[in-house]
Design a protein around this motif. Structure first.
Motif, PDB file in Angstrom:
ATOM      1  N   ALA A 145      33.593  35.191  37.020  1.00  0.00           N
ATOM      2  CA  ALA A 145      34.479  35.885  37.958  1.00  0.00           C
ATOM      3  C   ALA A 145      35.483  36.728  37.189  1.00  0.00           C
ATOM      4  O   ALA A 145      35.814  36.445  36.042  1.00  0.00           O
ATOM      5  N   GLY A 146      35.978  37.762  37.816  1.00  0.00           N
ATOM      6  CA  GLY A 146      36.970  38.626  37.185  1.00  0.00           C
ATOM      7  C   GLY A 146      38.347  37.994  37.215  1.00  0.00           C
ATOM      8  O   GLY A 146      38.658  37.180  38.081  1.00  0.00           O
ATOM      9  N   TRP A 147      39.202  38.389  36.268  1.00  0.00           N
ATOM     10  CA  TRP A 147      40.545  37.823  36.213  1.00  0.00           C
ATOM     11  C   TRP A 147      41.583  38.739  36.845  1.00  0.00           C
ATOM     12  O   TRP A 147      42.703  38.334  37.095  1.00  0.00           O
ATOM     13  N   ASP A 148      41.236  39.988  37.156  1.00  0.00           N
ATOM     14  CA  ASP A 148      42.165  40.913  37.804  1.00  0.00           C
ATOM     15  C   ASP A 148      41.797  41.014  39.280  1.00  0.00           C
ATOM     16  O   ASP A 148      40.794  41.611  39.646  1.00  0.00           O
ATOM     17  N   GLN A 149      42.624  40.438  40.130  1.00  0.00           N
ATOM     18  CA  GLN A 149      42.298  40.380  41.554  1.00  0.00           C
ATOM     19  C   GLN A 149      42.364  41.748  42.241  1.00  0.00           C
ATOM     20  O   GLN A 149      41.819  41.925  43.326  1.00  0.00           O
ATOM     21  N   TYR A 150      43.015  42.729  41.636  1.00  0.00           N
ATOM     22  CA  TYR A 150      43.137  44.057  42.238  1.00  0.00           C
ATOM     23  C   TYR A 150      42.159  45.073  41.663  1.00  0.00           C
ATOM     24  O   TYR A 150      42.174  46.231  42.064  1.00  0.00           O
ATOM     25  N   TRP A 151      41.328  44.670  40.729  1.00  0.00           N
ATOM     26  CA  TRP A 151      40.422  45.609  40.061  1.00  0.00           C
ATOM     27  C   TRP A 151      39.481  46.285  41.046  1.00  0.00           C
ATOM     28  O   TRP A 151      39.304  47.498  41.027  1.00  0.00           O
ATOM     29  N   TRP A 152      38.868  45.517  41.919  1.00  0.00           N
ATOM     30  CA  TRP A 152      37.923  46.092  42.872  1.00  0.00           C
ATOM     31  C   TRP A 152      38.618  46.911  43.946  1.00  0.00           C
ATOM     32  O   TRP A 152      37.984  47.744  44.595  1.00  0.00           O
ATOM     33  N   ASP A 153      39.922  46.708  44.166  1.00  0.00           N
ATOM     34  CA  ASP A 153      40.674  47.564  45.087  1.00  0.00           C
ATOM     35  C   ASP A 153      40.909  48.939  44.472  1.00  0.00           C
ATOM     36  O   ASP A 153      40.860  49.962  45.163  1.00  0.00           O
ATOM     37  N   ARG A 154      41.181  48.970  43.154  1.00  0.00           N
ATOM     38  CA  ARG A 154      41.397  50.247  42.466  1.00  0.00           C
ATOM     39  C   ARG A 154      40.094  50.980  42.215  1.00  0.00           C
ATOM     40  O   ARG A 154      40.032  52.205  42.308  1.00  0.00           O
ATOM     41  N   TYR A 155      39.051  50.249  41.870  1.00  0.00           N
ATOM     42  CA  TYR A 155      37.776  50.854  41.509  1.00  0.00           C
ATOM     43  C   TYR A 155      36.647  50.188  42.304  1.00  0.00           C
ATOM     44  O   TYR A 155      35.914  49.361  41.773  1.00  0.00           O
ATOM     45  N   PRO A 156      36.517  50.548  43.575  1.00  0.00           N
ATOM     46  CA  PRO A 156      35.467  49.907  44.380  1.00  0.00           C
ATOM     47  C   PRO A 156      34.079  50.349  43.920  1.00  0.00           C
ATOM     48  O   PRO A 156      33.848  51.519  43.653  1.00  0.00           O
ATOM     49  N   GLY A 157      33.210  49.411  43.789  1.00  0.00           N
ATOM     50  CA  GLY A 157      31.842  49.708  43.389  1.00  0.00           C
ATOM     51  C   GLY A 157      30.872  49.044  44.361  1.00  0.00           C
ATOM     52  O   GLY A 157      31.038  47.908  44.746  1.00  0.00           O
ATOM     53  N   TRP A 158      29.915  49.823  44.793  1.00  0.00           N
ATOM     54  CA  TRP A 158      28.973  49.268  45.760  1.00  0.00           C
ATOM     55  C   TRP A 158      27.632  49.122  45.155  1.00  0.00           C
ATOM     56  O   TRP A 158      27.101  49.807  44.444  1.00  0.00           O
TER      57      TRP A 158
END
Length: 64
Positions: A51-64
């Motif tokens: 799992a990632g350690w930055d909880q906001y990473w996918w909010d800044r850089y959404p990847g589908w």
């Protein structure tokens, strides 16, 4: 972007402050360069088995 990567690699002292301070996207470019370096070294978004350690990473850089 290249200047931001050079600044992230060599420090802010390597760039001419008077030119950088006038750039309207300096903060955005700096953030992108820092995030790129972090992604390549620490993988804050996680991996296939971790799992990632930055909880906001996918909010800044959404990847589908």
């Amino acid at each position: 972007m290249a200047g931001a990567l050079l600044g992230a690699l060599h420090g802010a002292e390597a760039l001419p402050v008077d030119l950088i301070s006038r750039h309207e996207l300096a903060w955005v470019l700096d953030t992108l360069a820092r995030d790129l370096v972090v992604q390549l070294t620490d993988s804050p978004s996680g991996g296939e088995y971790t799992a990632g350690w930055d909880q906001y990473w996918w909010d800044r850089y959404p990847g589908w």
